[in-house]
Design an enzyme around this catalytic site. Structure first.
Site, PDB file in Angstrom:
ATOM      1  N   GLU A  59      -1.502  -5.203   8.822  1.00  0.00           N
ATOM      2  CA  GLU A  59      -0.714  -4.612   9.895  1.00  0.00           C
ATOM      3  C   GLU A  59      -1.425  -4.784  11.235  1.00  0.00           C
ATOM      4  OE1 GLU A  59       0.050  -0.486   8.977  1.00  0.00           O
ATOM      5  OE2 GLU A  59       0.861  -0.942   6.980  1.00  0.00           O
ATOM      6  N   GLU A  72       9.032  -4.076  10.673  1.00  0.00           N
ATOM      7  CA  GLU A  72       9.441  -2.803  10.082  1.00  0.00           C
ATOM      8  C   GLU A  72       9.816  -1.811  11.174  1.00  0.00           C
ATOM      9  OE1 GLU A  72       6.656  -1.069   7.299  1.00  0.00           O
ATOM     10  OE2 GLU A  72       7.834   0.769   7.094  1.00  0.00           O
ATOM     11  N   ASP A 100       0.843  -1.202   0.000  1.00  0.00           N
ATOM     12  CA  ASP A 100       0.000   0.000   0.000  1.00  0.00           C
ATOM     13  C   ASP A 100       0.881   1.256   0.000  1.00  0.00           C
ATOM     14  OD1 ASP A 100       0.919  -0.295   2.573  1.00  0.00           O
ATOM     15  OD2 ASP A 100      -0.996   0.120   3.552  1.00  0.00           O
ATOM     16  N   SER A 101       2.212   1.063   0.069  1.00  0.00           N
ATOM     17  CA  SER A 101       3.144   2.173  -0.160  1.00  0.00           C
ATOM     18  C   SER A 101       2.907   2.778  -1.542  1.00  0.00           C
ATOM     19  CB  SER A 101       4.588   1.684  -0.042  1.00  0.00           C
ATOM     20  OG  SER A 101       4.804   0.532  -0.827  1.00  0.00           O
ATOM     21  N   LYS A 149      -1.353  -9.410   3.248  1.00  0.00           N
ATOM     22  CA  LYS A 149      -0.628  -8.928   4.421  1.00  0.00           C
ATOM     23  C   LYS A 149      -1.471  -7.875   5.115  1.00  0.00           C
ATOM     24  CE  LYS A 149       3.229  -6.213   4.036  1.00  0.00           C
ATOM     25  NZ  LYS A 149       2.791  -4.989   4.714  1.00  0.00           N
ATOM     26  N   ASP A 152      -1.063  -6.181  -0.064  1.00  0.00           N
ATOM     27  CA  ASP A 152      -1.362  -5.487   1.193  1.00  0.00           C
ATOM     28  C   ASP A 152      -2.866  -5.257   1.314  1.00  0.00           C
ATOM     29  OD1 ASP A 152       0.754  -5.021   2.897  1.00  0.00           O
ATOM     30  OD2 ASP A 152       1.289  -3.077   2.042  1.00  0.00           O
TER      31      ASP A 152
HETATM   32  N1  LIG Z   1       9.063   4.913  -0.610  1.00  0.00           N
HETATM   33  C1  LIG Z   1       8.623   4.399   0.540  1.00  0.00           C
HETATM   34  N2  LIG Z   1       9.439   3.593   1.253  1.00  0.00           N
HETATM   35  C2  LIG Z   1       9.027   3.074   2.427  1.00  0.00           C
HETATM   36  O1  LIG Z   1       9.806   2.318   3.046  1.00  0.00           O
HETATM   37  C3  LIG Z   1       7.715   3.357   2.881  1.00  0.00           C
HETATM   38  C4  LIG Z   1       6.889   4.180   2.091  1.00  0.00           C
HETATM   39  N3  LIG Z   1       7.363   4.701   0.951  1.00  0.00           N
HETATM   40  N4  LIG Z   1       5.629   4.473   2.441  1.00  0.00           N
HETATM   41  C5  LIG Z   1       5.015   3.731   3.515  1.00  0.00           C
HETATM   42  C6  LIG Z   1       5.986   3.537   4.578  1.00  0.00           C
HETATM   43  C7  LIG Z   1       6.455   4.812   5.262  1.00  0.00           C
HETATM   44  N5  LIG Z   1       7.769   4.444   5.672  1.00  0.00           N
HETATM   45  C8  LIG Z   1       8.666   5.246   6.361  1.00  0.00           C
HETATM   46  C9  LIG Z   1       8.728   6.607   6.157  1.00  0.00           C
HETATM   47  C10 LIG Z   1       9.640   7.389   6.843  1.00  0.00           C
HETATM   48  C11 LIG Z   1      10.499   6.819   7.772  1.00  0.00           C
HETATM   49  C12 LIG Z   1      11.482   7.663   8.517  1.00  0.00           C
HETATM   50  O2  LIG Z   1      11.580   8.817   8.321  1.00  0.00           O
HETATM   51  N6  LIG Z   1      12.229   7.024   9.436  1.00  0.00           N
HETATM   52  C13 LIG Z   1      13.271   7.629  10.247  1.00  0.00           C
HETATM   53  C14 LIG Z   1      13.274   6.939  11.595  1.00  0.00           C
HETATM   54  C15 LIG Z   1      12.986   7.862  12.728  1.00  0.00           C
HETATM   55  C16 LIG Z   1      13.243   7.175  14.063  1.00  0.00           C
HETATM   56  O3  LIG Z   1      14.437   7.077  14.425  1.00  0.00           O
HETATM   57  O4  LIG Z   1      12.301   6.753  14.735  1.00  0.00           O
HETATM   58  C17 LIG Z   1      14.643   7.361   9.636  1.00  0.00           C
HETATM   59  O5  LIG Z   1      15.483   8.253   9.664  1.00  0.00           O
HETATM   60  O6  LIG Z   1      14.863   6.233   9.155  1.00  0.00           O
HETATM   61  C18 LIG Z   1      10.424   5.451   7.980  1.00  0.00           C
HETATM   62  C19 LIG Z   1       9.518   4.667   7.277  1.00  0.00           C
HETATM   63  C20 LIG Z   1       8.085   3.097   5.249  1.00  0.00           C
HETATM   64  N7  LIG Z   1       7.219   2.902   4.110  1.00  0.00           N
HETATM   65  C1  LIG Z   2       7.367  -1.650   3.121  1.00  0.00           C
HETATM   66  C2  LIG Z   2       6.438  -2.816   3.007  1.00  0.00           C
HETATM   67  C3  LIG Z   2       6.640  -3.815   4.102  1.00  0.00           C
HETATM   68  C4  LIG Z   2       5.002  -2.397   2.879  1.00  0.00           C
HETATM   69  O1  LIG Z   2       4.143  -2.743   3.664  1.00  0.00           O
HETATM   70  C5  LIG Z   2       4.610  -1.558   1.742  1.00  0.00           C
HETATM   71  O2  LIG Z   2       5.430  -1.357   0.822  1.00  0.00           O
HETATM   72  O3  LIG Z   2       3.468  -1.108   1.728  1.00  0.00           O
HETATM   73 MG   LIG Z   3       2.296  -1.728   3.397  1.00  0.00          MG
END
Ligand SMILES: Nc1nc(=O)c2c([nH]1)NC[C@@H]1CN(c3ccc(C(=O)N[C@@H](CCC(=O)O)C(=O)O)cc3)CN21
Ligand SMILES: CC(C)C(=O)C(=O)O
Ligand SMILES: [Mg+2]
Length: 302
Positions: free
Chosen positions: A117, A184, A46-47, A115, A85
């Site tokens: 959540e 995740e 669903d990303s 899948k 998803d």
């Molecule tokens: N392109 C894309 N990749 C992804 O992995 C993803 C999506 N979209 N959309 C749905 C979710 C959103 N996701 C995300 C988005 C942002 C962070 C992020 O900014 N993480 C911080 C962590 C902050 C902390 O320490 O708690 C980082 O710096 O990694 C993480 C997952 C993972 N998923």
């Molecule tokens: C990042 C994966 C695990 C996901 O759920 C997604 O792409 O939506």
């Molecule tokens: Mg997802």
């Protein structure tokens, strides 16, 4: 065609200590490339709400959209197992609705499993879907559909209490019948403990090296978005750069008049004499008729 990957293949991979390779895909072209490139599992994530639609979260994604993309990916995947998803609000209201929607992903989207959540609170929902013979992959930790509850995309399970709860959730999902679990945004120590505590495989994203497999969003690993670089993303290519360069060259050749050249153009049948039609100034209503009187663009054969 190589043997199709099934949920049983994935369990055997964990048992034999071989890593599971999973990647997202949203269309048939990417699915074919990633499948032939060796993916074990293709996730229609669903990303897609973010990377395909440009939304700010995954929450606006609908069942119909997931089905549309799942069907496309399933047509492109020959060997890989395709997971779809369950989008936000397609499984949260009741197990009955969840079964109905999971069934649509299978029958209309042609996925091999779904899948969803969430933790122990969805054990009944998982049981209901599994009872309908649809395999379910769980997803714990940083669960993007709970972005408002989490207060952002924040790593989960960092303190001992939260870690213990996540381990309990993982055990509850396994007991409910999940065949695998995505972890995740989880500290690698917790991901290791969960992985060692389960018989079913764990697949990590931002969860460290001890998981039984890894998953990444294909656009992230290919380096398509220079503005998205969370810590867990590694860019294995620079497609943003490659695409920009290719597009710039194309535009430059169009502007210079060097594309298309003869190699990329068609020729009329030999012996055809081409005539430029006499210009007719059409009045507003008679435009169609005037064009007809001019006749075709080809003259009579010589
Ligand atoms: N392109 C894309 N990749 C992804 O992995 C993803 C999506 N979209 N959309 C749905 C979710 C959103 N996701 C995300 C988005 C942002 C962070 C992020 O900014 N993480 C911080 C962590 C902050 C902390 O320490 O708690 C980082 O710096 O990694 C993480 C997952 C993972 N998923
Ligand atoms: C990042 C994966 C695990 C996901 O759920 C997604 O792409 O939506
Ligand atoms: Mg997802």
């Amino acid at each position: 065609m190589k043997d199709k990957v099934t949920i049983h293949t994935l369990k055997r991979l964990k048992q034999s200590g071989q890593k599971i390779c999973m990647v997202t895909a949203y269309d048939a072209t990417f699915a074919r490339i990633l499948d032939e490139g060796g993916a074990d599992v293709l996730l229609v994530g669903d990303s897609l709400g973010m990377v395909i639609q440009g939304q700010e979260s995954t929450l606006p994604v609908t069942m119909d959209q997931m089905i549309y993309h799942s069907a496309a990916v399933s047509r492109g995947a020959k060997r890989a197992h395709v997971v779809g998803d369950m989008p936000f609000m397609s499984y949260q209201v009741s197990p009955q609705e969840a079964v109905r929607n999971a069934g649509r992903l299978v029958s209309e989207g042609n996925v091999g499993s779904v899948k969803l959540e969430g933790g122990a609170e969805f054990a009944d929902t998982v049981r209901a879907i599994v009872r309908a013979s649809i395999p379910v992959m769980g997803h714990l930790g940083l669960t993007p559909q709970s972005v408002h509850k989490m207060g952002g995309y924040v790593v989960q399970g960092r303190d001992e209490d939260a870690a213990r709860r996540m381990l309990d959730d993982a055990l509850a999902l396994e007991a409910a019948g999940c065949y695998a679990l995505v972890l995740e945004g989880v500290p690698l120590e917790l991901a290791r403990t969960i992985t060692q505590s389960l018989k079913i495989p764990t697949i990590g994203i931002g969860a460290g090296k001890h998981c039984d497999g890894q998953v990444l969003v294909c656009y992230d690993l290919l380096g398509m978005n220079p503005d998205f670089k969370p810590k867990f993303v590694k860019r294995f290519a620079n497609l943003h750069g490659n695409i920009t360069e290719a597009a710039n060259t194309y535009f430059a050749e169009v502007r210079a008049g060097t594309f298309p050249d003869e190699d990329h153009s068609f020729k009329a049948t030999k012996g055809i004499r081409l005539v430029t039609p006499t210009p007719v100034v059409p009045d507003a209503e008679g435009a169609g008729e005037a064009a007809e009187k001019v006749g075709g663009i080809y003259g009579a054969p010589v």
